[in-house]
Design an enzyme around this catalytic site. Structure first.
Site, PDB file in Angstrom:
ATOM      1  N   LYS A  41       0.848  -1.194   0.000  1.00 48.45           N
ATOM      2  CA  LYS A  41       0.000   0.000   0.000  1.00 48.45           C
ATOM      3  C   LYS A  41       0.881   1.240   0.000  1.00 48.45           C
ATOM      4  CE  LYS A  41      -4.241   1.259   2.435  1.00 48.45           C
ATOM      5  NZ  LYS A  41      -4.850   1.260   3.770  1.00 48.45           N
TER       6      LYS A  41
HETATM    7  C1  E4P Z   1      -8.176   1.679   4.030  1.00 51.55           C
HETATM    8  O1  E4P Z   1      -7.478   1.270   3.153  1.00 51.55           O
HETATM    9  C2  E4P Z   1      -8.099   3.056   4.540  1.00 51.55           C
HETATM   10  O2  E4P Z   1      -6.860   3.287   5.142  1.00 51.55           O
HETATM   11  C3  E4P Z   1      -9.220   3.253   5.499  1.00 51.55           C
HETATM   12  O3  E4P Z   1     -10.409   2.814   4.882  1.00 51.55           O
HETATM   13  C4  E4P Z   1      -9.362   4.668   6.022  1.00 51.55           C
HETATM   14  O4  E4P Z   1     -10.542   4.736   6.767  1.00 51.55           O
HETATM   15  P1  E4P Z   1     -10.888   5.948   7.763  1.00 51.55           P
HETATM   16  O5  E4P Z   1     -11.128   7.158   6.934  1.00 51.55           O
HETATM   17  O6  E4P Z   1     -12.118   5.491   8.470  1.00 51.55           O
HETATM   18  O7  E4P Z   1      -9.697   6.119   8.671  1.00 51.55           O
END
Ligand code: E4P
Length: 217
Positions: A87
């Site tokens: 990622k």
């Molecule tokens: C996933 O890949 C993201 O990091 C995550 O969905 C972020 O979510 P949030 O905005 O609830 O922190």
């Protein structure tokens, strides 16, 4: 639409996995910290623990923000397990790193995407997944679902293979709307998945069926 769970909590991952409908997992440094997982060795072990629960893509985020650092970390992460997806944040160095990983056949998830322009760059770099954060856009009075729609249109125009991974899902209706739009994947908390089960007519109907069965037994 594929269902990923957005957590580093092993119990919640196991609970979703037991439903038989889970396709993968996303994590980020904040989700790791929330579970008290700190330090490189513990974080790496945690990724392995998640990979041992779910046989599907598991996103593991790099911490470096420079090209060389992202390459070094991403290669280490990719070697951990066949299901690890590296990622990488949507920054210039990140797009360069995604292009490199694409050329090496390493799967990537371009994260922190908030605009169609950014999603276009991720697809051009060959990212496996692009993660538009719809909940965080909603939080600042911008239509997150509209972004998913716009990315879908552009990706379909050019048949980009990058999969839209709707992230920052906050509730059950986000999941339903993403499915209507044609998002390839959604990643949400367990509560948003569990919300899909709920309907009062199911509960009252089941109660009635059991009551009627018991009349004759
Ligand atoms: C996933 O890949 C993201 O990091 C995550 O969905 C972020 O979510 P949030 O905005 O609830 O922190």
């Amino acid at each position: 639409m594929k269902f990923f769970i957005d957590t580093a909590n092993l119990e919640q991952i196991k609970e979703a996995q037991a439903l038989g409908i889970l396709d993968g997992v996303t994590t980020n440094p904040s989700l790791m910290a929330k579970e008290g997982i700190t330090g490189k060795a513990n974080i790496i072990q945690h990724y392995l623990d998640i990979c041992n629960i779910v046989d599907g893509p598991v996103s593991a985020e790099v911490i470096a923000t420079d090209y060389d650092g992202m390459i070094r970390e991403g290669e280490e992460l990719a070697k951990l397990h066949k299901n690890i997806v590296v990622k990488i944040p949507m920054i210039k160095e990140g797009i360069k790193a995604i292009s490199y990983f694409t050329s090496k056949g390493i799967k990537t998830n371009c994260t922190l995407v908030f605009s169609v322009g950014q999603a276009l760059l991720a697809a051009k770099a060959g990212a496996t997944y692009v993660s538009p954060f719809l909940g965080r856009l909603d939080d600042v009075s911008t239509d997150g679902l509209r972004l998913i729609e716009d990315i879908r249109l552009i990706y379909d125009n050019y048949m980009y293979e990058t999969q839209i991974l709707a992230a920052s899902i906050r509730h059950t209706m986000h999941i339903i709307k993403c499915a209507e739009i044609g998002s390839d994947v959604m990643t949400g908390p367990l509560s948003s998945i569990n919300g899909l089960f709920k309907h009062p007519l199911t509960d009252s109907g089941l109660e009635q069926f059991l009551a009627d069965y018991n009349k004759g037994n």
